[in-house]
Design a protein around this motif. Structure first.
Motif, PDB file in Angstrom:
ATOM      1  N   GLY A   1       0.779  -1.229   0.000  1.00  0.00           N
ATOM      2  CA  GLY A   1       0.000   0.000   0.000  1.00  0.00           C
ATOM      3  C   GLY A   1       0.810   1.279   0.000  1.00  0.00           C
ATOM      4  O   GLY A   1       0.245   2.364  -0.090  1.00  0.00           O
ATOM      5  N   ASP A   2       2.120   1.169   0.099  1.00  0.00           N
ATOM      6  CA  ASP A   2       2.952   2.371   0.078  1.00  0.00           C
ATOM      7  C   ASP A   2       2.931   3.002  -1.309  1.00  0.00           C
ATOM      8  O   ASP A   2       2.935   2.304  -2.327  1.00  0.00           O
ATOM      9  CB  ASP A   2       4.404   2.046   0.449  1.00  0.00           C
ATOM     10  N   ASP A   3       2.922   4.314  -1.346  1.00  0.00           N
ATOM     11  CA  ASP A   3       2.943   5.055  -2.593  1.00  0.00           C
ATOM     12  C   ASP A   3       4.370   5.110  -3.100  1.00  0.00           C
ATOM     13  O   ASP A   3       5.270   5.559  -2.397  1.00  0.00           O
ATOM     14  CB  ASP A   3       2.407   6.472  -2.351  1.00  0.00           C
ATOM     15  N   ILE A   4       4.583   4.628  -4.328  1.00  0.00           N
ATOM     16  CA  ILE A   4       5.938   4.701  -4.879  1.00  0.00           C
ATOM     17  C   ILE A   4       6.025   5.678  -6.040  1.00  0.00           C
ATOM     18  O   ILE A   4       7.083   6.166  -6.359  1.00  0.00           O
ATOM     19  CB  ILE A   4       6.482   3.327  -5.326  1.00  0.00           C
ATOM     20  N   TRP A   5       4.904   5.986  -6.704  1.00  0.00           N
ATOM     21  CA  TRP A   5       4.930   6.841  -7.877  1.00  0.00           C
ATOM     22  C   TRP A   5       5.243   8.272  -7.457  1.00  0.00           C
ATOM     23  O   TRP A   5       4.577   8.840  -6.609  1.00  0.00           O
ATOM     24  CB  TRP A   5       3.602   6.762  -8.616  1.00  0.00           C
ATOM     25  N   VAL A   6       6.214   8.887  -8.058  1.00  0.00           N
ATOM     26  CA  VAL A   6       6.650  10.246  -7.783  1.00  0.00           C
ATOM     27  C   VAL A   6       6.863  10.456  -6.275  1.00  0.00           C
ATOM     28  O   VAL A   6       6.460  11.452  -5.712  1.00  0.00           O
ATOM     29  CB  VAL A   6       5.681  11.299  -8.362  1.00  0.00           C
ATOM     30  N   ASN A   7       7.452   9.495  -5.635  1.00  0.00           N
ATOM     31  CA  ASN A   7       7.769   9.574  -4.220  1.00  0.00           C
ATOM     32  C   ASN A   7       9.200  10.106  -4.114  1.00  0.00           C
ATOM     33  O   ASN A   7      10.158   9.344  -4.095  1.00  0.00           O
ATOM     34  CB  ASN A   7       7.627   8.186  -3.590  1.00  0.00           C
ATOM     35  N   ALA A   8       9.326  11.447  -4.081  1.00  0.00           N
ATOM     36  CA  ALA A   8      10.642  12.086  -4.122  1.00  0.00           C
ATOM     37  C   ALA A   8      11.582  11.606  -3.015  1.00  0.00           C
ATOM     38  O   ALA A   8      12.751  11.317  -3.293  1.00  0.00           O
ATOM     39  CB  ALA A   8      10.499  13.605  -4.093  1.00  0.00           C
ATOM     40  N   PRO A   9      11.123  11.503  -1.750  1.00  0.00           N
ATOM     41  CA  PRO A   9      12.055  11.023  -0.723  1.00  0.00           C
ATOM     42  C   PRO A   9      12.564   9.603  -1.002  1.00  0.00           C
ATOM     43  O   PRO A   9      13.741   9.316  -0.815  1.00  0.00           O
ATOM     44  CB  PRO A   9      11.227  11.068   0.565  1.00  0.00           C
ATOM     45  N   LEU A  10      11.680   8.748  -1.489  1.00  0.00           N
ATOM     46  CA  LEU A  10      12.101   7.374  -1.786  1.00  0.00           C
ATOM     47  C   LEU A  10      13.062   7.345  -2.976  1.00  0.00           C
ATOM     48  O   LEU A  10      14.084   6.664  -2.942  1.00  0.00           O
ATOM     49  CB  LEU A  10      10.879   6.493  -2.074  1.00  0.00           C
ATOM     50  N   ILE A  11      12.754   8.103  -4.012  1.00  0.00           N
ATOM     51  CA  ILE A  11      13.604   8.130  -5.198  1.00  0.00           C
ATOM     52  C   ILE A  11      14.992   8.671  -4.852  1.00  0.00           C
ATOM     53  O   ILE A  11      16.009   8.141  -5.305  1.00  0.00           O
ATOM     54  CB  ILE A  11      12.956   8.973  -6.324  1.00  0.00           C
ATOM     55  N   SER A  12      15.052   9.702  -4.017  1.00  0.00           N
ATOM     56  CA  SER A  12      16.347  10.319  -3.708  1.00  0.00           C
ATOM     57  C   SER A  12      17.152   9.543  -2.671  1.00  0.00           C
ATOM     58  O   SER A  12      18.369   9.533  -2.728  1.00  0.00           O
ATOM     59  CB  SER A  12      16.150  11.765  -3.252  1.00  0.00           C
TER      60      SER A  12
END
Length: 155
Positions: free
Chosen positions: A13-24
């Motif tokens: 259920g975690d949001d991954i799309w355009v998740n800036a903190p996760l991407i960075s």
């Protein structure tokens, strides 16, 4: 949960799309969940990613700080409900997985079958035709849906 460096992981259920903190901070984890694997376009062995559902999924493309810059259908939904008087309970969204081919959208997720069932249920419930608003690549997906429906119904 996808194992990530440090204590953070990606859970159901975690949001991954355009998740800036996760991407960075966790780019390997983001790529693991965002990509498709092999010629069959399968999910990662560690992560299954699916589009969100409902109107919330199309209000904006990102949450948090990026949300202010990523309005998608927010203005259209607000105009339909506040200016034109549409009942919000009669508005439905059909977000799709842009990573998939249309055939895979149907075989994996039953996307076009669910879309047809939604339109037919609304017709039975209200006795009225539906209005479909498509945007961007959704226009191509909707055109494919119409061809799929024509073939499924035998013209």
């Amino acid at each position: 949960v996808v194992p990530c460096s440090g204590a953070q992981g990606i859970g159901a259920g975690d949001d991954i799309w355009v998740n800036a903190p996760l991407i960075s901070t966790q780019p390997r984890c983001w790529v693991e969940c965002a990509r498709l694997w092999g010629p069959e376009m399968e999910d990662s062995p560690h992560c299954s990613s699916r589009p969100d559902e409902g109107l919330d999924a199309i209000y904006t493309l990102a949450s948090g700080m990026l949300g202010a810059f990523s309005h998608s259908m927010l203005e259209i939904i607000e105009a339909l409900t506040t200016e034109l008087g549409y009942d919000p309970s009669r508005l439905h969204a059909m977000p799709y997985d842009f990573r998939l081919t249309p055939d895979k959208m149907e075989s994996r997720d039953g996307y076009f079958s669910r879309f047809r069932a939604l339109l037919e249920a609304e017709r039975r419930r209200l006795g009225k035709r539906s209005i479909v608003v498509a945007h961007s690549m959704g226009c191509a997906v909707f055109a494919y849906f119409l061809r799929w429906l024509e073939a499924d119904m035998g013209k």
